[in-house]
Scaffold this active site. Structure first.
Site, mmCIF file in Angstrom:
data_model
loop_
_atom_site.group_PDB
_atom_site.id
_atom_site.type_symbol
_atom_site.label_atom_id
_atom_site.label_comp_id
_atom_site.label_asym_id
_atom_site.label_seq_id
_atom_site.Cartn_x
_atom_site.Cartn_y
_atom_site.Cartn_z
ATOM 1 N N LYS A 1 -1.315 0.866 -4.696
ATOM 2 C CA LYS A 1 -2.388 0.578 -4.093
ATOM 3 C C LYS A 1 -3.594 0.550 -4.181
ATOM 4 O O LYS A 1 -3.463 0.842 -6.124
ATOM 5 C CB LYS A 1 -2.213 1.893 -3.043
ATOM 6 C CG LYS A 1 -1.461 1.672 -1.882
ATOM 7 C CD LYS A 1 -1.058 3.009 -1.531
ATOM 8 C CE LYS A 1 -0.691 3.627 -0.123
ATOM 9 N NZ LYS A 1 -0.551 2.274 0.421
ATOM 10 N N ARG B 1 10.682 3.276 4.168
ATOM 11 C CA ARG B 1 11.912 2.994 4.498
ATOM 12 C C ARG B 1 13.204 3.128 3.686
ATOM 13 O O ARG B 1 13.761 3.850 4.619
ATOM 14 C CB ARG B 1 11.257 2.009 5.542
ATOM 15 C CG ARG B 1 11.376 0.937 3.966
ATOM 16 C CD ARG B 1 10.788 -0.381 5.359
ATOM 17 N NE ARG B 1 9.525 -0.227 4.916
ATOM 18 C CZ ARG B 1 8.580 -1.704 5.767
ATOM 19 N NH1 ARG B 1 9.415 -2.255 5.642
ATOM 20 N NH2 ARG B 1 6.996 -1.039 5.745
HETATM 21 N N1 BES Z 1 2.044 5.044 3.325
HETATM 22 C C1 BES Z 1 1.865 3.437 3.128
HETATM 23 C C2 BES Z 1 0.793 3.830 5.105
HETATM 24 C C3 BES Z 1 -0.343 3.994 5.626
HETATM 25 C C4 BES Z 1 -1.204 3.432 5.309
HETATM 26 C C5 BES Z 1 -0.242 4.798 5.808
HETATM 27 C C6 BES Z 1 -2.699 3.641 5.099
HETATM 28 C C7 BES Z 1 -1.644 5.383 7.129
HETATM 29 C C8 BES Z 1 -2.866 4.478 5.957
HETATM 30 C C9 BES Z 1 2.659 3.131 3.184
HETATM 31 O O1 BES Z 1 4.363 3.679 2.370
HETATM 32 C C10 BES Z 1 3.027 1.753 3.461
HETATM 33 O O2 BES Z 1 2.340 1.866 1.852
HETATM 34 N N2 BES Z 1 3.352 0.784 3.733
HETATM 35 C C11 BES Z 1 3.062 -0.625 3.770
HETATM 36 C C12 BES Z 1 4.121 -1.739 3.723
HETATM 37 C C13 BES Z 1 3.638 -2.654 3.501
HETATM 38 C C14 BES Z 1 3.655 -2.536 1.541
HETATM 39 C C15 BES Z 1 4.920 -3.226 3.942
HETATM 40 C C16 BES Z 1 1.573 -0.778 4.303
HETATM 41 O O3 BES Z 1 1.660 -0.881 5.550
HETATM 42 O O4 BES Z 1 1.091 -1.834 4.140
HETATM 43 MN MN MN Z 2 3.577 3.511 0.984
#
Ligand code: BES
Ligand code: MN
Ligand code: ZN
Length: 483
Positions: A262, A336
Site C-alpha cells: 500500500k 477475502r
Molecule cells: N483492508 C483493505 C480495505 C480497506 C481500505 C479498508 C481502506 C478500509 C480503508 C483491503 O484489504 C484491501 O486492501 N482491499 C483492496 C482490494 C483490491 C486490491 C482488490 C482495496 O479495496 O483497494
Molecule cells: Mn488489503
C-alpha cells in the site's frame, strides 16, 4: 461506568447531575420543586431545539435541560446523540453520577439509546499517553429513571455498550500490541469469564494442515503466528428449531498490502483492519452476558499481511479449504482469502446462518462513506433479517447486489478463480461474489465495514475505532432468539 435503573424521581437519587429532555411544544414533564427548569425554558436559556443544552442548579444538584426537538422524529439514534452531548457537558462540569430522566412513553430503542450514548460517549483511549492530572476521571455512574420498570432494557443496553467499548479497545490498540495472539487471548479470556462460552485456537501449522491454503498464504509473509479463533456460545435451553448463528470476522491486525504494498498515506489506519474480528469477539461476549437462548459460533481469522521474503506473490496459485484453486492477482486483496477459508470452517463447525463482517474494500468507502456498511447476501429472508437488525440498532447497512454475471470478473486464466480484478469495477461486489462461493448454499450475509468501523464522525463514537457491528449483531441474535 456502572449503569442502573430506578423508579425514583431523579431528585431523590444520589446523582450530582440530572439530564432531562424536552420536546418541541412541550414543557418539562417533572420540574424541580422550585420550578427552576420551566423557568429556564421560559427565559429562553433552555430550548427544545434538538441538541441544545442549558444548565441550572437546584436541590443540591446540577440540571441539564436537553433539547430533544420534534417528538415524532425522536428515535434511538437521536437518543444516543443527545445522551453523548449531555454526557460531555456533564463531564466538563465535573459530574461523577449522572441521572437521565426518560421521556414519557419512550420505546425500548429510545430508552437503550440514552444508555448507549452516555456509555459510548464517555469512552476514552489514553493508555499510551502520560497521565493528565487535570483529567478528573469522568462519569462513574449512570442511572436511568422512569415511571415504568425498564430495569431489563437498561441493563441490556449497558451490556451492549460496554461490549462495544471493549471492541473499540481492541481496534485502537496498535498492531505491535494487538497481535493475532493478543486477539486470541481476549477470546480465551471471554471463554473463561462468560457462562456458555468456549474457545479453540489454531496456529499456523494447524491452519495449513487443515487445508486452509488461502489463509496460510496471507499469513506466510509474517513472523507473527496467525490465529484461527473459534468461539462457541451455547445459551440456556436453546430451541433446537433455531438455527445456529455463525459470525465470521476479518482480523488482519495490520494490512500493509503484502508484496502489492500500500502507499504510505494513512497506512497506520490499517491497524483497524481487524475491526470485523473485534466486533465478532465482543458480540459473543455480549450475547453470553445477555444469556440469549441460542447457539452461536464465532470464527475470527487473525493474521498480519506484510511484505517479506516469504510473502505470497502475485501470480501464486493456492488451494482453499474447499479445494477451490485461487490465483493471487493482488496480495492486498487478502481479506477475502482469510474470510473464504473461515466461512468454510464456520460451516464445517455447524453454522446454519452466516454473517461475515470485514473492512474489505476501499470501494465500499467510496460508495457509502461512513453512514452505511455495505450489505450483500445470497438469501432474501436472511438479508431482510440483517437489515432489520441494522435499522433497529442504528448501525445502518445498505444492500448492494450480487449476480452471477459478476463471477466473470473473478474467473482466472490459470486457476478456478482469482482474488482481485485489475480494474476497479464494482470492487465491493466482486469481493463479495468471491466470498459467496465459500458460503455455498448456507444463508449468508456479508457486511463490508471499511467505511464505518473508525472515524465515523458520530457524536458518541466518532474518533478512532467505534465497535461497529456489535450492536447490529447482538440485535440480530436477539431477533433469532425471539422467533
Ligand atoms: N483492508 C483493505 C480495505 C480497506 C481500505 C479498508 C481502506 C478500509 C480503508 C483491503 O484489504 C484491501 O486492501 N482491499 C483492496 C482490494 C483490491 C486490491 C482488490 C482495496 O479495496 O483497494
Ligand atoms: Mn488489503
Ligand atoms: Zn485488508
Amino acid at each position: 461506568m456502572q449503569v442502573s435503573f430506578t423508579r425514583s424521581a431523579p431528585v431523590d437519587t444520589h446523582a450530582d447531575t440530572v439530564a432531562i429532555g424536552v420536546f418541541d411544544g412541550k414543557g418539562v414533564a417533572h420540574d424541580t420543586p422550585g420550578g427552576e427548569l420551566q423557568a429556564l425554558l421560559d427565559s429562553g436559556e433552555a430550548k427544545t431545539k434538538f441538541k441544545h443544552l442549558a444548565v441550572t442548579h437546584a436541590e443540591g444538584k446540577r440540571w441539564i435541560v436537553a433539547g430533544l426537538g420534534d417528538g415524532e422524529r425522536f428515535d434511538g439514534e437521536r437518543a444516543r446523540v443527545i445522551a453523548a452531548l449531555a454526557g460531555e457537558r456533564a463531564r466538563e462540569l465535573g459530574a461523577e453520577e449522572l441521572c437521565w430522566e426518560l421521556p414519557h412513553d419512550s420505546d425500548d430503542h429510545v430508552a437503550g439509546g440514552f444508555v448507549e450514548g452516555t456509555v459510548l460517549g464517555a469512552y476514552t483511549f489514553d493508555r499510551y499517553k502520560a497521565k493528565d492530572p487535570t483529567n478528573g476521571g469522568g462519569i462513574k455512574k449512570l442511572c436511568v429513571s422512569d415511571h415504568d420498570d425498564r430495569a431489563q432494557t437498561i441493563a441490556a443496553a449497558g451490556i451492549v455498550a460496554h461490549a462495544t467499548n471493549a471492541a473499540r479497545d481492541l481496534q485502537n490498540v496498535p498492531a505491535n500490541d494487538m497481535t493475532p495472539h493478543a486477539l486470541a487471548a481476549r477470546a480465551r479470556e471471554l471463554a473463561g469469564s462468560e457462562q456458555g462460552v468456549s474457545c479453540e485456537v489454531m496456529g499456523r501449522d494447524e491452519i495449513v494442515a487443515a487445508g486452509m491454503g488461502m489463509f496460510g498464504a496471507v499469513a506466510q509473509g509474517t513472523y507473527a503466528e496467525p490465529q484461527l479463533i473459534t468461539l462457541r456460545y451455547e445459551g440456556p435451553d436453546p430451541d433446537p428449531a433455531h438455527p445456529t448463528l455463525g459470525l465470521v470476522g476479518k482480523a488482519v491486525t495490520f494490512d500493509a498490502g503484502g508484496i502489492s504494498l500500500k502507499p504510505a498515506l494513512k497506512m497506520s489506519e490499517m491497524k483497524f483492519d481487524m475491526s470485523g474480528g473485534a466486533a465478532v469477539i465482543e458480540t459473543i461476549g455480549a450475547i453470553a452476558r445477555l444469556a440469549l437462548p441460542l447457539r452461536v459460533i464465532g470464527v475470527v481469522g487473525a493474521t498480519e499481511n506484510l511484505p517479506s521474503g516469504r510473502s505470497m506473490k502475485p501470480g501464486d496459485i493456492v488451494r482453499a479449504a474447499d479445494g477451490t484453486s485461487v490465483e493471487i492477482i493482488n496480495t492486498d486483496a487478502e481479506g477475502r482469502l482469510v474470510l473464504g477459508d473461515c466461512l468454510v470452517h464456520a460451516r464445517n463447525q455447524g453454522a446454519e446462518r452466516l454473517v461475515d463482517i470485514a473492512t474489505l474494500t476501499g470501494g465500499c468507502v467510496v460508495a457509502l462513506g461512513s453512514v452505511h456498511a455495505g450489505l450483500m447476501a445470497n438469501d432474501e429472508d436472511w438479508a431482510k433479517a440483517v437489515d432489520a437488525a441494522a435499522r433497529a440498532s442504528g448501525e445502518l447497512a445498505w444492500r448492494l447486489p450480487l449476480h452471477e454475471d459478476y463471477d466473470e470478473a473473478i474467473k482466472s486464466r490459470y486457476a478456478d478463480i482469482m482474488n482481485a480484478v485489475e480494474d476497479r469495477k464494482a470492487a465491493p461486489i466482486t469481493a463479495a461474489q468471491f466470498l459467496a462461493r465459500f458460503a455455498g448454499d448456507t444463508p449468508w450475509a456479508h457486511l463490508d465495514i471499511a467505511g464505518t468501523a473508525w472515524n465515523s464522525g458520530k457524536p458518541y463514537s466518532g474518533k478512532g475505532g467505534n465497535g461497529f457491528g456489535v450492536r447490529l449483531m447482538v440485535e440480530l441474535a436477539r431477533s433469532m432468539a425471539a422467533r
